[in-house]
Design an enzyme around this catalytic site. Structure first.
Site, PDB file in Angstrom:
ATOM      1  N   GLU A 155       0.780  -1.239   0.000  1.00  0.00           N
ATOM      2  CA  GLU A 155       0.000   0.000   0.000  1.00  0.00           C
ATOM      3  C   GLU A 155       0.814   1.293   0.000  1.00  0.00           C
ATOM      4  OE1 GLU A 155      -2.966  -0.278   3.069  1.00  0.00           O
ATOM      5  OE2 GLU A 155      -4.015  -1.909   2.032  1.00  0.00           O
ATOM      6  N   GLU A 200      -5.593  -7.940  -0.487  1.00  0.00           N
ATOM      7  CA  GLU A 200      -6.317  -7.757   0.770  1.00  0.00           C
ATOM      8  C   GLU A 200      -7.778  -7.441   0.474  1.00  0.00           C
ATOM      9  OE1 GLU A 200      -4.858  -4.873   3.529  1.00  0.00           O
ATOM     10  OE2 GLU A 200      -2.772  -5.549   3.389  1.00  0.00           O
TER      11      GLU A 200
END
Length: 331
Positions: free
Chosen positions: A150, A258
């Site tokens: 991320e 995710e």
């Protein structure tokens, strides 16, 4: 095109590649305490964690770890203890017939400083990945390198960092998959606007682009509302579609690294099931967030509680079977 032999694990229990995985988290806990102490500030999964998911026919593991624990000083070698713990993780996965994606869970930073700045130059980032690849490239349980979790707010520095890491890995490992996440927290929904021209050069063609996706109102995964009864059952599909269409447009392979929902919301579980069905139709694997030690009552945790499966496990089980030969999507 990626070779099926690199992407599929032979199975007597289900056809196709492993489309359903899980994040075995714990080693990335307490990033504000580094290096910290294993067993106190952070946790590595033990044999029972791998055994539980293997019993559920979940054989794809995404494993988060912190750069600062692997390398305490940016200009010195890698930490021996952490390398042993990472190897132990791979060994346990191998023992249970599972494959591991090693995920550097650092958000595009080292000790809070952006990669690509004077304090954390590209070469330092490239070097740590070169060393990790040298150490683990031949481990039979290694499925891929997830070079950064991320990245966000990177001021345009992330594409250069990603390319530097890929180049460094390819100097020592020409076979293993490299998972590359996009800027803006790797958001699947925002992928085309945040990563429109984010295409990495890899002479081996073994790049997989990785996005993340949550179903709450701000896409963060915090799920702060008490009631999600009004969730559109196709919300996950609609949030994944921009990423999937970008992959198709550019002829690339994808992975949803995710996603997760609270187990006490049936509408969210329905939306998650529809999301997984859509991903499976496109042969895009995914990894649920999260399992592993230390989660306790965390609302998205999927570790069994008092010997009972969490509700999310039922949804994962419904989506195991597939006839995909390799990562998609396919045009």
């Amino acid at each position: 095109m990626l070779a099926a032999s690199q992407l599929a694990a032979a199975s007597d229990e289900q056809p196709g590649i492993d489309l359903i995985g899980v994040n075995l988290s714990g080693a990335g806990f307490a990033p504000h305490v580094v290096p910290g102490k294993v067993g106190q500030h952070y946790f590595y999964p033990e044999k029972q964690h791998f055994a539980y998911y293997r019993d559920k026919n979940i054989r794809l593991i995404r494993f988060p770890f912190l750069w600062e624990r692997v390398q305490h000083d940016l200009y010195k070698g890698l930490n021996t203890q952490q390398l042993r713990l990472l190897e132990q993780t791979l060994d346990l996965a191998q023992e249970h017939g599972q494959k591991v994606i090693l995920d550097m869970h650092n958000y595009g930073r080292y000790q809070g400083e952006l990669i690509g700045t004077r304090k954390v130059p590209y070469e330092a980032y490239a070097k740590v990945w070169r060393k990790l690849a040298e150490r683990f490239r031949d481990h039979p349980a290694l499925h891929g390198y997830d070079i950064m979790n991320e990245p966000h707010g990177t001021a345009g520095l992330w594409p250069g960092a990603a390319q530097a890491a890929v180049n460094a890995i390819r100097e020592v490992d020409s076979k293993t998959l490299i998972f590359v996440e996009g800027d803006r927290w790797a958001s699947a929904y925002h992928w085309p606007s945040a990563n429109a021209n984010f295409l990495i050069d890899d002479p081996t063609g073994n790049i997989v682009y990785e996005a993340h996706l949550y179903l709450d109102e701000d896409t963060s995964g915090r799920y702060q509302r008490a009631d999600y009864s009004d969730v559109d059952p196709m919300l996950g599909v609609e949030r994944a579609r921009p990423f999937v269409e970008w992959l198709k447009k550019h002829g690339q392979k994808g992975f949803l690294g995710e996603y997760g929902v609270p187990g006490n919301s049936e509408p969210l579980l329905v939306a998650m099931n529809n999301l997984l069905a859509y991903l499976n139709e496109n042969c895009i694997p995914s990894a649920y967030w999260a399992g592993g030690p230390g989660w306790g009552d965390y609302v998205m945790a999927i570790e069994p509680r008092d010997g009972e499966d969490r509700p999310q496990m039922r949804v994962l089980q419904q989506n195991l079977n597939n006839d995909c030969a390799e990562y998609g999507p396919h045009s």
